[in-house]
Enzyme design. Structure first.
Site, PDB file in Angstrom:
ATOM      1  N   SER A   1      42.298  23.845  47.175  1.00 29.05           N
ATOM      2  CA  SER A   1      42.222  25.306  46.998  1.00 29.05           C
ATOM      3  C   SER A   1      40.878  25.794  46.481  1.00 29.05           C
ATOM      4  O   SER A   1      40.521  26.955  46.666  1.00 29.05           O
ATOM      5  CB  SER A   1      43.342  25.787  46.079  1.00 29.05           C
ATOM      6  OG  SER A   1      43.277  25.121  44.832  1.00 29.05           O
TER       7      SER A   1
ATOM      8  N   LYS B   1      40.929  32.308  46.742  1.00 31.27           N
ATOM      9  CA  LYS B   1      41.180  33.645  46.181  1.00 31.27           C
ATOM     10  C   LYS B   1      40.549  34.764  47.015  1.00 31.27           C
ATOM     11  O   LYS B   1      41.086  35.861  47.094  1.00 31.27           O
ATOM     12  CB  LYS B   1      40.645  33.715  44.744  1.00 31.27           C
ATOM     13  CG  LYS B   1      41.338  32.759  43.767  1.00 31.27           C
ATOM     14  CD  LYS B   1      42.709  33.238  43.372  1.00 31.27           C
ATOM     15  CE  LYS B   1      43.406  32.271  42.418  1.00 31.27           C
ATOM     16  NZ  LYS B   1      44.810  32.633  42.174  1.00 31.27           N
TER      17      LYS B   1
ATOM     18  N   GLU C   1      43.099  41.105  37.034  1.00 30.75           N
ATOM     19  CA  GLU C   1      43.265  40.193  35.910  1.00 30.75           C
ATOM     20  C   GLU C   1      42.685  38.855  36.333  1.00 30.75           C
ATOM     21  O   GLU C   1      42.630  38.559  37.529  1.00 30.75           O
ATOM     22  CB  GLU C   1      44.751  40.027  35.569  1.00 30.75           C
ATOM     23  CG  GLU C   1      45.528  39.004  36.423  1.00 30.75           C
ATOM     24  CD  GLU C   1      45.627  39.359  37.908  1.00 30.75           C
ATOM     25  OE1 GLU C   1      45.457  40.536  38.246  1.00 30.75           O
ATOM     26  OE2 GLU C   1      45.878  38.430  38.722  1.00 30.75           O
TER      27      GLU C   1
HETATM   28  C1  LIG Z   1      40.977  26.879  42.800  1.00 23.99           C
HETATM   29  C2  LIG Z   1      42.273  27.465  42.369  1.00 23.99           C
HETATM   30  N1  LIG Z   1      43.410  26.924  42.833  1.00 23.99           N
HETATM   31  C3  LIG Z   1      44.621  27.407  42.473  1.00 23.99           C
HETATM   32  C4  LIG Z   1      44.741  28.444  41.590  1.00 23.99           C
HETATM   33  C5  LIG Z   1      46.111  28.886  41.194  1.00 23.99           C
HETATM   34  O1  LIG Z   1      46.519  30.090  41.750  1.00 23.99           O
HETATM   35  P1  LIG Z   1      47.608  30.145  42.890  1.00 23.99           P
HETATM   36  O2  LIG Z   1      48.768  29.336  42.448  1.00 23.99           O
HETATM   37  O3  LIG Z   1      47.925  31.590  43.018  1.00 23.99           O
HETATM   38  O4  LIG Z   1      47.018  29.602  44.132  1.00 23.99           O
HETATM   39  C6  LIG Z   1      43.582  29.057  41.080  1.00 23.99           C
HETATM   40  C7  LIG Z   1      43.677  30.200  40.141  1.00 23.99           C
HETATM   41  O5  LIG Z   1      42.742  30.624  39.524  1.00 23.99           O
HETATM   42  C8  LIG Z   1      42.323  28.542  41.495  1.00 23.99           C
HETATM   43  O6  LIG Z   1      41.183  29.080  41.020  1.00 23.99           O
END
Ligand SMILES: Cc1ncc(COP(=O)(O)O)c(C=O)c1O
Lengths: 277, 407
Positions: free
Chosen positions: B389, B100, B122
């Protein structure tokens, strides 16, 4: 000529301005909506704006959000809103009706299906808060077939270039959002609104209505000095909410509010106040 | 960052100038927001071609975020699964613990250029809220974060982190009291404070230019991964896997590979308790087209066009929409979208933790769980890149609670 045009022409002959109350369809009870609409006309409304409930009303303040939640709790759908309009039309063939809402329920119904059903039910105008003219081409080509007026918003942030573009797509009247913010906000500067409305009127030939933040007879009167129509939403919905369990008291409360605005709008303003304008 | 430029002028030319990805995307907002969105579009277009801005962004990513993040060969885990060689793109090692921050750094630098001193956001899981509060502290901006009341209870630690960082966290009590309602409330703030405020959206959703802009800021993930896999293996991977909430980490990984048609793309959604139960957040797998939060995309909605509350064990995937570019990649067949249940994600969470000594976020665990299905169907010399992620520290209370453990 659409019912909306006819209404503005009639009002223009006597120098009066349109009073447009907003209610959310199905709030507080689907059975009460049609009687409420008739009561609003009785009290002096010239055009009716009916909100189509949506789960995510992004431009709405807390008052109308709660009204939509009350309606959705009773599963009020777009089709049912159209049925309410059809029922209203059994007794009133002249008062124009504008649907106000968000695009998704119309997307899901389908543009051709919506345009046909809305026009057959007796809807005259459609105002979709989250659809600027840039995204409206496909829907406009359907609404044109049925002489439904698509009403677009102009806001305090709208550039002159966009005002012209919006006016070109718009039918019925142009709706000026009187403040930066959401419905029901309390920070209306009527002098500023009057200046902006004069400016918009110098650019467009359609009537100009003003909404968002008109809460009482005084602000309705001040705005109607320059605008062709005054929309009252949250202030009215507040009365409905406060009397949601007593239909008689509710009718009395909304009648009182609308009559008060009507009287103020039909009364010339004191010279001193007009001079300040 | 020069690569961003070359990506933007690539033959894959989506979105068009109005923000359309085929029928998806666009700008479905109230009129008051059209002017600030135009202003943002212009400012963004200037910055993205301005070498000074690019250098500044690059520098922040290196020295503040800690990039490049490693592309780690998960040898033990690959061998256990007995198929493809699995590489993990370690976004969990970024400052604040997830991808993020790549986006919030980019948008905050843009906000500063535009002279905006107040940022709003948000948040669902709180990761984007923390990443926004972090950059607001770093650049000396006022920060307000909208968060559903439901999520405030689920993610108490992140709420406290945001407060430590100086942000105001506003509970949202409307609607389903989760991420979608927080987004509605942030939009209401923005429309009221358009002059002073920059809205930092946390994923590839919202009106144009957000889906394209957030993608471009997150594309650092895929550009690095592409360079790293070429350096380490001398060839492109066979498949990429990433979880999809709004879709920002997934598009960030996919985008630099979009024209490498030999590379299969898999986006993994949250099947929650199972798609058949209705308790899920698998928008692309089970939803249909509609308009919400400023764009046309797939949505989880009922037959009357009302948005339905979603469910996932991971708050970050608990969203009834998805970025419009993913809708387009699905329809065009360039990417595949699949769904993983709460239980499958939890199993992968434990599996990776025990095998590799890495505690993944529950969101990322959805991608890992799909990798455990996909890898064994691939040959041993094939390469699979999974986007890790975020890290799982924020989720240990959820996991403990599920297992009846009180911390
Ligand atoms: C670690 C992590 N991965 C994935 C996501 C999902 O978001 P996005 O699909 O935009 O990557 C989030 C959202 O809070 C997150 O904290």
């Amino acid at each position: 000529m659409s019912r909306i045009n006819t209404r503005f022409t009639e009002l223009g002959k006597t120098g009066r301005k349109a009073l447009i109350p907003y209610v959310t369809a199905g709030d507080p009870d689907p059975q009460l909506t049609v009687p409420l609409l008739h009561a609003l006309v009785e009290a002096g409304a010239n055009i009716l704006e009916i909100g189509v409930p949506f789960s995510d009303p992004m431009a709405e303040g807390p008052v109308i959000q709660r009204a939509m939640e009350r309606a959705l709790a009773q599963k009020v759908t777009l089709s049912q809103v159209l049925t309410m309009v059809r029922t209203f039309r059994q007794k009133d063939m002249t008062t124009p009706i504008v649907l106000m809402g968000y695009l998704n329920p119309i997307e899901v119904m389908g543009y051709p299906e919506f345009a046909t059903a809305a026009s057959q039910a007796g809807v005259d105008g459609v105002l979709i808060v989250d659809m600027p003219p840039e995204e409206a081409t496909a829907l406009l080509s359907e609404t044109h077939k049925y002489q439904l007026d698509m009403i677009f918003l102009v806001s305090p942030t709208t550039t002159d270039h966009r005002i012209q573009r919006i006016a070109a797509a718009c039918g019925g009247f142009v709706y000026y959002v009187s403040l930066k913010g959401i419905t029901g906000a309390a920070n209306l500067d009527t002098e500023l609104v009057q200046r902006r409305v004069r400016h918009i009127k110098s650019m467009v030939s359609l009537p100009v209505g003003v909404g968002f933040g008109i809460a009482d007879a005084a602000s309705a009167q001040a705005v109607s000095q320059v605008a062709d129509a005054v929309v009252v939403g949250s202030a009215l919905v507040k009365q409905i909410e406060a009397n949601q369990h007593d239909a008689v008291a509710m009718t009395q409360a909304v009648t009182r509010l609308i009559k008060g605005m009507r009287t103020a709008m039909d009364t010339p303003m004191a010279a001193s106040r007009v001079a300040g304008v | 960052m020069t690569a961003i430029k070359s990506q933007l002028s690539h033959p894959y030319h989506y979105p068009d100038e109005f923000g359309h990805f085929g029928p998806y995307g666009g700008r479905f907002v109230a009129e008051t927001l059209m002017a600030p969105i135009d202003e943002l579009t212009t400012a963004y277009a200037q910055c993205i071609t301005d070498p000074a801005f690019i250098a500044e962004f690059d520098d922040e990513l290196r020295n503040y975020v800690g990039r490049p993040s490693p592309l780690y060969y998960a040898k033990r885990w690959s061998e256990r699964l007995g198929g493809a060689k699995i590489y993990l793109k370690r976004e969990d090692l970024n400052h604040t613990g997830a991808h993020k921050i790549n986006n919030t750094v980019g948008q905050a630098l843009l906000a500063r250029r535009m002279g905006k001193k107040r940022v709003i956001a948000e948040t669902g899981a709180g990761q984007h809220g923390v990443a926004t509060a972090t950059v607001a502290a770093r650049y000396g901006m006022e920060c307000v974060v909208y968060m559903g009341e439901e999520d405030i209870h689920r993610q108490a630690m992140n709420v406290f982190r945001m407060k430590l960082l100086g942000a105001t966290v506003v509970p949202v009590t409307a609607g389903s009291k989760t991420l979608k309602d927080a987004l509605n409330e942030a939009m209401r703030d923005w429309v009221t404070n358009v002059d002073s405020t920059f809205y930092i959206i946390g994923t590839v959703a919202g009106p144009h230019p957000y889906p394209a802009m957030v993608r471009d800021f997150q594309a650092i993930i895929g550009r690095e991964a592409r360079d790293q896999v070429l350096a380490q293996e001398g060839r492109l991977p066979d498949a990429l896997v990433a979880c999809v909430g709004g879709g920002s980490n997934a598009i960030g990984l996919f985008y630099p590979f979009i024209e490498d048609t030999s590379v299969q793309l898999y986006g993994v959604e949250a099947a929650g308790l199972g798609i058949a139960t209705g308790q899920h957040a698998a928008t692309l797998c089970a939803g249909k087209s509609g308009v919400l939060h400023g764009n046309r995309t797939y949505l989880i909605e009922d037959q009357d066009g009302q948005i339905i509350p979603t469910h996932s064990i991971s708050a970050g995937l608990d969203y009834p929409g998805v970025g419009p570019e993913h809708a387009w990649l699905k329809d065009t067949g360039r990417a595949n979208y699949v769904a993983i249940s709460d239980d499958e994600a939890l199993a992968a969470f434990h599996d990776l933790t025990r095998t590799e000594g890495i505690i993944p976020a529950l969101e990322s665990s959805h991608a890992l769980a799909y990798a455990t299905k996909l890898a064994p169907t691939m040959r041993k010399n094939q390469l699979l890149v999974v986007n890790l992620s975020g890290r799982g520290d924020k989720d240990i209370h959820t996991v403990a609670e599920r297992e009846g453990i009180t911390l």
